[in-house]
Design a protein around this motif. Structure first.
Motif, PDB file in Angstrom:
ATOM      1  N   ILE A   1       0.870  -1.178   0.000  1.00  0.00           N
ATOM      2  CA  ILE A   1       0.000   0.000   0.000  1.00  0.00           C
ATOM      3  C   ILE A   1       0.908   1.229   0.000  1.00  0.00           C
ATOM      4  N   PRO A   2       0.771   2.126  -0.980  1.00  0.00           N
ATOM      5  CA  PRO A   2       1.641   3.301  -1.028  1.00  0.00           C
ATOM      6  C   PRO A   2       1.515   4.161   0.225  1.00  0.00           C
ATOM      7  N   GLY A   3       2.638   4.780   0.607  1.00  0.00           N
ATOM      8  CA  GLY A   3       2.650   5.668   1.765  1.00  0.00           C
ATOM      9  C   GLY A   3       3.762   5.326   2.720  1.00  0.00           C
ATOM     10  N   SER A   4       4.027   6.244   3.631  1.00  0.00           N
ATOM     11  CA  SER A   4       5.076   6.055   4.625  1.00  0.00           C
ATOM     12  C   SER A   4       4.530   6.351   6.012  1.00  0.00           C
ATOM     13  N   ILE A   5       5.095   5.678   7.000  1.00  0.00           N
ATOM     14  CA  ILE A   5       4.683   5.853   8.383  1.00  0.00           C
ATOM     15  C   ILE A   5       5.579   6.905   9.038  1.00  0.00           C
ATOM     16  N   GLU A   6       4.953   7.862   9.705  1.00  0.00           N
ATOM     17  CA  GLU A   6       5.681   8.968  10.321  1.00  0.00           C
ATOM     18  C   GLU A   6       5.340   9.069  11.804  1.00  0.00           C
ATOM     19  N   ARG A   7       6.265   9.611  12.579  1.00  0.00           N
ATOM     20  CA  ARG A   7       6.002   9.835  13.998  1.00  0.00           C
ATOM     21  C   ARG A   7       4.954  10.930  14.142  1.00  0.00           C
ATOM     22  N   MET A   8       4.014  10.735  15.034  1.00  0.00           N
ATOM     23  CA  MET A   8       2.973  11.711  15.260  1.00  0.00           C
ATOM     24  C   MET A   8       3.533  12.927  15.997  1.00  0.00           C
ATOM     25  N   THR A   9       2.897  14.056  15.814  1.00  0.00           N
ATOM     26  CA  THR A   9       3.307  15.258  16.526  1.00  0.00           C
ATOM     27  C   THR A   9       2.787  15.202  17.962  1.00  0.00           C
ATOM     28  N   THR A  10       3.450  15.912  18.845  1.00  0.00           N
ATOM     29  CA  THR A  10       2.996  15.998  20.227  1.00  0.00           C
ATOM     30  C   THR A  10       2.208  17.289  20.425  1.00  0.00           C
ATOM     31  N   ALA A  11       1.390  17.314  21.452  1.00  0.00           N
ATOM     32  CA  ALA A  11       0.593  18.496  21.763  1.00  0.00           C
ATOM     33  C   ALA A  11       0.363  18.545  23.263  1.00  0.00           C
ATOM     34  N   LYS A  12       0.083  19.719  23.775  1.00  0.00           N
ATOM     35  CA  LYS A  12      -0.154  19.899  25.201  1.00  0.00           C
ATOM     36  C   LYS A  12      -1.324  19.033  25.656  1.00  0.00           C
ATOM     37  N   HIS A  13      -1.105  18.314  26.730  1.00  0.00           N
ATOM     38  CA  HIS A  13      -2.109  17.421  27.315  1.00  0.00           C
ATOM     39  C   HIS A  13      -2.442  16.222  26.411  1.00  0.00           C
ATOM     40  N   LYS A  14      -1.646  16.009  25.364  1.00  0.00           N
ATOM     41  CA  LYS A  14      -1.854  14.862  24.490  1.00  0.00           C
ATOM     42  C   LYS A  14      -0.516  14.171  24.254  1.00  0.00           C
ATOM     43  N   PRO A  15      -0.053  13.401  25.218  1.00  0.00           N
ATOM     44  CA  PRO A  15       1.250  12.754  25.098  1.00  0.00           C
ATOM     45  C   PRO A  15       1.208  11.566  24.133  1.00  0.00           C
ATOM     46  N   LEU A  16       2.379  11.159  23.721  1.00  0.00           N
ATOM     47  CA  LEU A  16       2.519   9.930  22.949  1.00  0.00           C
ATOM     48  C   LEU A  16       3.023   8.825  23.871  1.00  0.00           C
ATOM     49  N   PRO A  17       2.621   7.597  23.675  1.00  0.00           N
ATOM     50  CA  PRO A  17       1.772   7.147  22.576  1.00  0.00           C
ATOM     51  C   PRO A  17       0.314   7.587  22.717  1.00  0.00           C
ATOM     52  N   HIS A  18      -0.340   7.659  21.575  1.00  0.00           N
ATOM     53  CA  HIS A  18      -1.784   7.832  21.548  1.00  0.00           C
ATOM     54  C   HIS A  18      -2.382   6.530  22.059  1.00  0.00           C
ATOM     55  N   MET A  19      -3.023   6.584  23.207  1.00  0.00           N
ATOM     56  CA  MET A  19      -3.517   5.358  23.839  1.00  0.00           C
ATOM     57  C   MET A  19      -4.925   5.577  24.357  1.00  0.00           C
ATOM     58  N   GLY A  20      -5.849   4.784  23.851  1.00  0.00           N
ATOM     59  CA  GLY A  20      -7.215   4.857  24.347  1.00  0.00           C
ATOM     60  C   GLY A  20      -8.242   4.829  23.233  1.00  0.00           C
ATOM     61  N   TRP A  21      -9.483   5.102  23.620  1.00  0.00           N
ATOM     62  CA  TRP A  21     -10.613   5.031  22.699  1.00  0.00           C
ATOM     63  C   TRP A  21     -10.759   6.337  21.932  1.00  0.00           C
ATOM     64  N   ASN A  22     -10.958   6.225  20.620  1.00  0.00           N
ATOM     65  CA  ASN A  22     -11.202   7.398  19.793  1.00  0.00           C
ATOM     66  C   ASN A  22     -12.302   7.095  18.782  1.00  0.00           C
ATOM     67  N   GLN A  23     -13.186   8.079  18.619  1.00  0.00           N
ATOM     68  CA  GLN A  23     -14.194   7.934  17.569  1.00  0.00           C
ATOM     69  C   GLN A  23     -13.498   8.058  16.220  1.00  0.00           C
ATOM     70  N   THR A  24     -13.923   7.268  15.265  1.00  0.00           N
ATOM     71  CA  THR A  24     -13.251   7.171  13.983  1.00  0.00           C
ATOM     72  C   THR A  24     -14.259   7.376  12.859  1.00  0.00           C
ATOM     73  N   GLN A  25     -13.865   8.189  11.892  1.00  0.00           N
ATOM     74  CA  GLN A  25     -14.725   8.453  10.737  1.00  0.00           C
ATOM     75  C   GLN A  25     -14.418   7.419   9.658  1.00  0.00           C
ATOM     76  N   VAL A  26     -15.378   6.562   9.357  1.00  0.00           N
ATOM     77  CA  VAL A  26     -15.142   5.485   8.408  1.00  0.00           C
ATOM     78  C   VAL A  26     -15.791   5.791   7.068  1.00  0.00           C
ATOM     79  N   GLY A  27     -15.184   5.267   6.006  1.00  0.00           N
ATOM     80  CA  GLY A  27     -15.729   5.416   4.670  1.00  0.00           C
ATOM     81  C   GLY A  27     -16.657   4.265   4.331  1.00  0.00           C
ATOM     82  N   ASP A  28     -16.931   4.113   3.023  1.00  0.00           N
ATOM     83  CA  ASP A  28     -17.888   3.079   2.604  1.00  0.00           C
ATOM     84  C   ASP A  28     -17.208   1.764   2.235  1.00  0.00           C
ATOM     85  N   HIS A  29     -15.980   1.581   2.687  1.00  0.00           N
ATOM     86  CA  HIS A  29     -15.297   0.312   2.450  1.00  0.00           C
ATOM     87  C   HIS A  29     -16.050  -0.811   3.151  1.00  0.00           C
ATOM     88  N   PRO A  30     -16.152  -1.989   2.528  1.00  0.00           N
ATOM     89  CA  PRO A  30     -16.910  -3.093   3.148  1.00  0.00           C
ATOM     90  C   PRO A  30     -16.374  -3.537   4.508  1.00  0.00           C
TER      91      PRO A  30
END
Length: 199
Positions: A101-130
């Motif tokens: 699958i084309p593309g590269s994996i990159e380290r996520m940016t950090t933000a105040k009160h949002k440390p890495l790793p990103h850990m936990g439940w997140n709502q996700t916007q899904v497309g029409d893929h089966p």
């Protein structure tokens, strides 16, 4: 239904195995190229770093086998990242991945009160893929510090410190950044949909 979970030697196989057993399918856990090639469905899990995982796949002589698969294949978390062309998750610089699958994996940016790793439940916007049939704005469980940017191969989007691909796909290859085996009924639906895919 013959389902193989690839034994990468760097994955939590038990939880993925149990998630499919709850759906009535008993997976085969194997690193045997012939068994993997002959399966109706293949799952590539992964835990740890991309560098270690790719070293393991090369050591097991599975790289060419996985690249040549034509049946539905699902990468989970690090397994998804290994489906891309390359990853920055290596002490020695960017490393080559499976490149299906084309593309590269990159380290996520950090933000105040949002440390890495990103850990936990997140709502996700899904497309029409089966893979996401019957789901609308599902909640999934994530654990990661690296991610695939949003691209034309993105089939689900999520946001933590930035927008990133919650799932990607190309032809018979699919990957989810979240852990469906730890994502309750929404995750179980993704696995069920994967079992019912025709590619």
């Amino acid at each position: 239904m013959s389902l193989v979970i690839v034994n990468t030697r760097v994955a939590n196989l038990a939880s993925v195995d149990f998630a499919f057993r709850r759906l009535g399918v008993t997976p085969i856990i194997s690193a045997d190229p012939e068994i993997i090639r002959n399966a109706e469905r293949v799952v590539l899990p992964g835990v740890g770093t991309a560098a270690a995982a790719m070293r393991s796949l090369h050591g097991l002589a599975l790289v060419d086998t996985l690249r040549s698969l034509t049946q539905p294949m699902l990468g989970v978390c690090l397994g998804m990242q290994m489906l891309t062309e390359s990853s920055d998750e290596s002490a020695s610089g960017r490393i080559d991945c499976l490149g299906v699958i084309p593309g590269s994996i990159e380290r996520m940016t950090t933000a105040k009160h949002k440390p890495l790793p990103h850990m936990g439940w997140n709502q996700t916007q899904v497309g029409d893929h089966p893979l996401f049939a019957g789901l609308q704005d599902p909640w999934f469980y994530y654990v990661h510090s690296y991610a695939a940017p949003v691209s034309e191969f993105t089939i689900a989007k999520c946001e933590y410190t930035q927008a990133f691909s919650g799932a990607i796909a190309r032809d018979n290859f699919m990957g989810v950044q979240f852990h469906p085996e730890r994502s309750g009924s929404d995750g179980a639906r993704v696995l069920k949909n994967f079992l019912e895919l025709s590619c």
